[in-house]
Motif scaffolding. Structure first.
Motif, short mmCIF file in Angstrom:
data_model
loop_
_atom_site.label_atom_id
_atom_site.label_comp_id
_atom_site.label_asym_id
_atom_site.label_seq_id
_atom_site.Cartn_x
_atom_site.Cartn_y
_atom_site.Cartn_z
N VAL A 122 14.58 8.75 6.66
CA VAL A 122 14.46 9.17 8.05
C VAL A 122 13.59 10.42 8.10
CG1 VAL A 122 15.70 9.90 10.12
CG2 VAL A 122 16.69 8.18 8.59
N GLY A 123 12.69 10.48 9.07
CA GLY A 123 11.86 11.66 9.25
C GLY A 123 10.43 11.41 8.78
N SER A 124 9.67 12.49 8.79
CA SER A 124 8.26 12.40 8.36
C SER A 124 7.90 13.61 7.51
CB SER A 124 7.35 12.32 9.58
OG SER A 124 7.52 13.48 10.38
N VAL A 125 8.79 13.99 6.63
CA VAL A 125 8.57 15.16 5.77
C VAL A 125 7.91 14.70 4.48
CG1 VAL A 125 9.64 17.08 4.54
CG2 VAL A 125 10.52 16.37 6.77
N PHE A 126 6.91 15.43 4.05
CA PHE A 126 6.25 15.13 2.76
C PHE A 126 6.82 16.04 1.68
CE2 PHE A 126 3.11 15.47 -0.55
CZ PHE A 126 2.71 14.15 -0.74
N GLN A 160 1.54 16.81 4.01
CA GLN A 160 2.11 16.84 5.36
C GLN A 160 1.01 16.71 6.41
OE1 GLN A 160 5.53 17.08 5.88
NE2 GLN A 160 4.96 16.48 7.95
N ASP A 161 -0.16 17.30 6.15
CA ASP A 161 -1.28 17.16 7.07
C ASP A 161 -1.79 15.73 7.13
OD1 ASP A 161 -1.10 19.79 7.71
OD2 ASP A 161 -2.68 20.44 6.34
N LEU A 162 -1.75 15.02 6.00
CA LEU A 162 -2.14 13.60 6.02
C LEU A 162 -1.20 12.78 6.90
CD1 LEU A 162 -3.03 13.04 2.24
CD2 LEU A 162 -4.62 13.25 4.16
N THR A 169 -3.73 24.65 -5.72
CA THR A 169 -3.35 25.63 -6.74
C THR A 169 -1.85 25.68 -6.97
OG1 THR A 169 -3.32 27.33 -5.01
CG2 THR A 169 -5.37 27.04 -6.26
N SER A 170 -1.05 25.16 -6.10
CA SER A 170 0.40 25.18 -6.26
C SER A 170 0.98 23.91 -5.64
CB SER A 170 1.00 26.42 -5.59
OG SER A 170 0.77 26.39 -4.20
N ILE A 171 2.23 23.64 -5.98
CA ILE A 171 2.90 22.45 -5.46
C ILE A 171 3.13 22.59 -3.95
CG2 ILE A 171 5.04 21.13 -5.57
CD1 ILE A 171 5.21 21.71 -8.50
N SER A 172 3.46 23.81 -3.51
CA SER A 172 3.70 24.00 -2.07
C SER A 172 2.43 23.73 -1.26
CB SER A 172 4.20 25.41 -1.81
OG SER A 172 3.26 26.36 -2.27
N TYR A 173 1.26 24.17 -1.77
CA TYR A 173 0.01 23.91 -1.06
C TYR A 173 -0.32 22.42 -1.06
CZ TYR A 173 -4.93 24.17 0.24
OH TYR A 173 -6.14 23.98 0.86
N ALA A 174 -0.07 21.74 -2.19
CA ALA A 174 -0.31 20.30 -2.25
C ALA A 174 0.61 19.54 -1.28
CB ALA A 174 -0.10 19.79 -3.68
N GLU A 175 1.88 19.98 -1.16
CA GLU A 175 2.78 19.36 -0.21
C GLU A 175 2.30 19.59 1.23
OE1 GLU A 175 6.60 20.95 -1.10
OE2 GLU A 175 7.10 19.34 -2.50
N ARG A 176 1.70 20.74 1.48
CA ARG A 176 1.18 21.01 2.81
C ARG A 176 0.02 20.07 3.14
NH1 ARG A 176 -2.06 25.29 4.73
NH2 ARG A 176 -1.94 26.35 2.72
N ILE A 177 -0.83 19.78 2.17
CA ILE A 177 -1.91 18.82 2.40
C ILE A 177 -1.34 17.43 2.68
CG2 ILE A 177 -3.83 17.64 1.25
CD1 ILE A 177 -4.55 20.22 -0.09
N ASN A 225 0.83 -1.21 0.00
CA ASN A 225 0.00 0.00 0.00
C ASN A 225 0.86 1.26 0.00
OD1 ASN A 225 -2.27 -1.75 0.29
ND2 ASN A 225 -1.95 -1.76 2.51
N VAL A 226 1.78 1.34 -0.97
CA VAL A 226 2.74 2.44 -1.04
C VAL A 226 2.42 3.30 -2.26
CG1 VAL A 226 5.17 3.05 -1.27
CG2 VAL A 226 4.51 1.10 0.14
N SER A 227 2.47 4.60 -2.08
CA SER A 227 2.28 5.58 -3.17
C SER A 227 3.43 6.57 -3.12
CB SER A 227 0.95 6.33 -3.03
OG SER A 227 -0.14 5.44 -3.06
N THR A 228 3.80 7.09 -4.29
CA THR A 228 4.87 8.08 -4.35
C THR A 228 4.34 9.46 -4.04
OG1 THR A 228 4.53 8.46 -6.72
CG2 THR A 228 6.07 6.71 -6.09
N GLY A 229 5.25 10.34 -3.63
CA GLY A 229 4.83 11.71 -3.30
C GLY A 229 4.30 12.45 -4.50
#
Length: 853
Positions: free
Chosen positions: A276-280, A262-264, A252-260, A234-238
């Motif tokens: 290592v870590g939990s950065v999206f 990160q919220d997931l 509307t932008s890549i930065s906003y999509a990355e923020r979503i 159950n793996v998906s790429t960023g």
């Protein structure tokens, strides 16, 4: 009528050329059809001739007939019939031979050669387009590597900042008894949590259930093998998650999509594996596993496979690495595991290593962009040459078919007069063929777009615009030059004003903007000045004046957006589509003023400078209506272009009509724009100009710091999460330029009244050098007028001297004496002086005041 070179362009080059070659291949099939008709008609005539020749021998086989009565009248009639039969057979045989000799044989050879020419041209263009596309993909990868290196370097700085805090700021020394703790349970679903904040929205449990159900059903999932650890399900790429967010969740932008994303991760729906870590991050190399909580909340069964951490060596009868989840990856993992530091950099710290890698990635990215730009220029040059060649080939084909039908009808009409009616009809059909009309029909119905080059611009991570000049946003280029109008525009206009007097006659001066300069020659000059640095007029002096003018047109065409922004294209279309709704001409000009006032200050100032140059050229050379029409048609795509070219926009003349109005009402329009800019500047503190949403990540570091502070406040307050620190959609605004009204238009680009711009001739240049000179004639300038100095002081203003002398009507044409003109000639577009001596500096001096904002 536009030609092939200005009609079959598209953003990816291949689409427009595909339409053209499809039509050209249709022409090849039409040639075969005409050839088939001629060949089969020749075969039919030959068969008919053979049958007619067999009639008399068959009749002679009957014995005891007319051979016995030699003098009978019936015998003579019989002999006449036989003679007619033999003549008819010979005539039809002659028709078959004429068709083969005049039509089939030569036209067949010509058709083969024509098809070969088309195929060679298509193969050459396809190979060039493929090379360009491969380099474009390589540039995308190099850009991704460069941005990832920069992100890693920033992450390392963040870790160092958090890891080496002062003792008094450390949480261990904090004596506050009530320190909240954030507990994250990875695999347990908490039914009591009924509010989720994803991005800028807050969702209830039912809403997040529907969102997760759609995400788990749509986003591509699979397995991912990690060395040593095994295979994850159950793996998906960023990049797949970001693509889904942009399409279905309004990212509307890549930065906003990355923020979503990160919220997931924060809400426990995703987790990062293999790192290592939990950065999206938006990367196809970073993999994220959907956790059990997401499947439980969405109500979808989770695919589970026992995690295999055992090694299995391949047997002799099995394939290498057959059942082992890690075999085959261990060698790659160990190969990349560098225990010892690099011998080339033995004392290098991790931060220094990341800086070096980021610098190397940046250099490779720059070289890739430069190589891509060279391939694009070569491709466009080749397309121009091939399109002109293919246009000649298609025109020759149409004329060849017309000639073939004429020869075909002549081969029949010269032999059998009884077929004159058929021949007349064929001649009528031949007369109705119009090659020029067929070519016009092809262009009107199958055009895909005008020549608008799409430049791939080097994108600096820190938003600098000092590597390229062409293709860079106009305002970004002006800010880099610290001018209101980019230096390249003012330098070219000033150079042209200096060298108009060197040309022979007003006709040559007017023709500077209408000359069809080869694109390869313009690209050579473009390569000399496309380094993002300010340049002098010495480089322009090596080329002829039409090439310099063509360079300015190419610069305007390669802008990301037209000089009059495409955002107002629909407004301008409405203005010219409904002339009755706008009333008189004055009301239309007023509406145009209001529309142009929406443009950025840099666009308005640049447009004013260009229009001032062209109106002066028209007035001082006494240009007629024909020239103004031709000049407006040439400048139209440089001034206004639609956002996307379609078959409808290709036929629209709104850009041409706008240029005509700008040339006709230049003083009134820009004087009002200056007045409106002065009024709007006084209220610029409270009224700001809206700005399009930016997609750059130059402020990513500041946003991450603000996000971390917001999370800290949440922990201290022990309440629900605060509003996301990222800028809201209302924050995407561009402030109006600061400074007083005098800085709105630092360039005096036009006279304020129509009486200031007088029409005069180019006469009496000898009087310009006199001691009592008060006025200059036509496009001549006082001595000592140099090109703008790029290192001007902050208080210098951009001025354009327009002293127009001469009052006699008889001195309006071709009045520059040859004694005061520097002798020079141009070979291959380059300027080669033929006589030594210094040249008197002439022209309009442009001094641009630096920007204050």
């Amino acid at each position: 009528m536009p030609g092939f070179a200005d009609s079959f362009w598209s953003s990816d080059y291949a689409a427009g050329l595909g339409v053209l070659f499809e039509k050209l291949q249709q022409g090849v099939k039409e040639n075969r059809q005409v050839l088939t008709i001629a060949r089969m008609r020749a075969e039919a005539e030959e068969t008919y001739s053979s049958h007619l020749a067999n009639v008399v021998p068959a009749a002679e086989k009957v014995s005891g007939g007319f051979s016995r009565d030699e003098g009978a009248t019936v015998r003579k009639a019989y002999d006449g019939i036989k003679s007619e039969m033999q003549d008819a057979s010979a005539n039809h045989h002659r028709i078959a031979s004429s068709i083969r000799d005049l039509v089939v044989s030569p036209f067949s050879r010509w058709c083969d050669a024509h098809e070969s020419r088309l195929q060679d041209s298509q193969d050459d263009l396809q190979s060039r387009i493929k090379a360009h596309d491969r380099q474009a993909e390589s540039v995308k990868k190099l850009r991704s590597v460069y941005f990832n290196k920069c992100r890693l370097m920033e992450d390392l700085e963040e870790e160092n900042k958090l890891g080496f805090q002062e003792p008094e700021s450390s949480p261990k020394n904090n004596t506050t008894p009530n320190i909240p703790e954030i507990k994250v349970q990875e695999d347990e679903y908490e039914p009591e949590e009924d509010v989720f904040e994803i991005g800028d929205e807050i969702y209830q449990t039912d809403q997040i259930k529907q969102i997760l159900l759609q995400m788990l059903s749509t986003i591509k999932m699979g397995e991912h093998k990690v060395a040593i650890l095994g295979t994850y399900q159950n793996v998906s790429t960023g990049s797949d998650i970001v693509e889904y967010v942009q399409r279905h969740m309004g990212g509307t932008s890549i930065s906003y999509a990355e923020r979503i994303g990160q919220d997931l991760i924060t809400n426990g729906f995703l987790r990062l594996i293999g790192n290592v870590g939990s950065v999206f991050a938006n990367s196809s190399k970073m993999n994220y596993q959907w956790k059990t909580k997401a499947f439980q909340l969405a109500g979808i069964p989770e695919k589970k496979v026992p995690l295999n951490r055992t090694f299995s060596m391949p047997s002799n009868n099995s394939e290498v690495g057959g059942d082992s989840p890690v075999f085959g990856n261990v060698s790659e993992y160990l190969a990349n595991w560098n225990v010892m530091p690099s011998r080339a950099h033995p004392d290098e710290t991790p931060r220094q290593r990341l800086q070096r890698e980021a610098k190397e990635a940046d250099d490779k990215y720059k070289l890739g962009v430069k190589r891509l730009d060279e391939l694009r220029c070569d491709l466009e040059e080749a397309i121009f040459l091939h399109l002109k060649f293919l246009e000649r080939c298609e025109f020759d084909r149409l004329k060849a078919i017309k000639t073939v039908i004429l020869d075909f009808s002549g081969a029949i009409g010269n032999v059998i007069p009884s077929l004159q009616s058929t021949v007349d009809k064929m001649m009528l059909f031949q007369e109705t063929i119009q090659p020029q009309g067929d070519l016009r029909y092809l262009l009107e119905n199958y055009r895909t777009g005008c020549f608008v080059p799409k430049t791939v611009v080097y994108e600096n991570y820190y938003n600098k615009a000092d590597e390229q000049t062409f293709g860079v946003d106009l305002e970004a280029r002006a800010r880099a030059d610290k001018k209101r109008v980019p230096v390249i525009v003012t330098t070219i206009l000033t150079y042209l004003d200096h060298h108009y007097p060197d040309l022979e006659g007003d006709e040559a001066r007017r023709g500077v903007w209408l000359v069809d300069v080869p694109l390869a020659q313009t690209h050579k000059l473009r390569a000399r000045v496309n380094d993002g640095k300010q340049f002098s007029a010495d480089i322009l002096a090596e080329y002829d004046v039409p090439t310099v003018a063509s360079l300015l047109k190419l610069y305007l065409l390669e802008l990301p957006d037209s000089l009059v922004s495409s955002h107002v294209y629909e407004i301008i279309r409405t203005i010219y589509n409904n002339p009755t709704a706008n009333g008189t001409e004055n009301s239309r000009v007023a509406v145009l003023q209001q529309t142009l006032s929406q443009l950025r200050l840099t666009n308005i100032a640049t447009l004013d400078a260009c229009m001032n140059h062209f109106t002066r050229l028209i007035d001082l050379t006494s240009a007629d209506e024909v020239y103004v029409t031709a000049l407006a048609a040439v400048l139209a795509p440089c001034i206004l272009r639609p956002r996307t070219q379609t078959s409808l926009t290709l036929e629209e003349k709104h850009a041409y009509k706008l240029v005509r109005d700008l040339l006709a009402h230049k003083d009134h329009i820009f004087a009002e724009l200056k007045r409106m800019s002065t009024l709007s500047h006084s209220t610029s503190v409270t009224t700001q100009r809206s700005r399009a949403i930016s997609t750059d990540e130059s402020n990513r570091k500041a946003l991450m710091e603000e996000r971390n502070r917001a999370l800290l406040e949440k922990a201290n307050a022990n309440r629900s999460r605060a509003t996301s620190p990222a800028p809201s959609p209302r924050g995407h605004r561009r402030d109006r330029s600061s400074g007083g009204p005098e800085t709105r238009f630092p360039i005096q680009t036009s006279p304020t009244t129509s009486s200031d711009r007088q029409r005069s001739s180019l006469a009496n240049i000898g009087s310009i050098t006199g001691p009592n000179l008060t006025k200059r004639s036509s496009l001549d300038v006082p001595d000592g007028g140099d090109l703008p100095n790029t290192s001007e002081g902050p208080n210098q203003q951009h001025k354009q001297t327009d002293s127009i002398g001469g009052s006699k009507e008889s001195e309006k044409r071709d009045s520059i004496s040859s004694s005061n003109r520097t002798s020079a000639k141009f070979i291959g577009g380059r300027r080669v002086p033929t006589a030594p001596g210094s040249e008197t500096s002439r022209g309009v001096t442009l001094e641009d005041k630096p920007m204050e904002d």
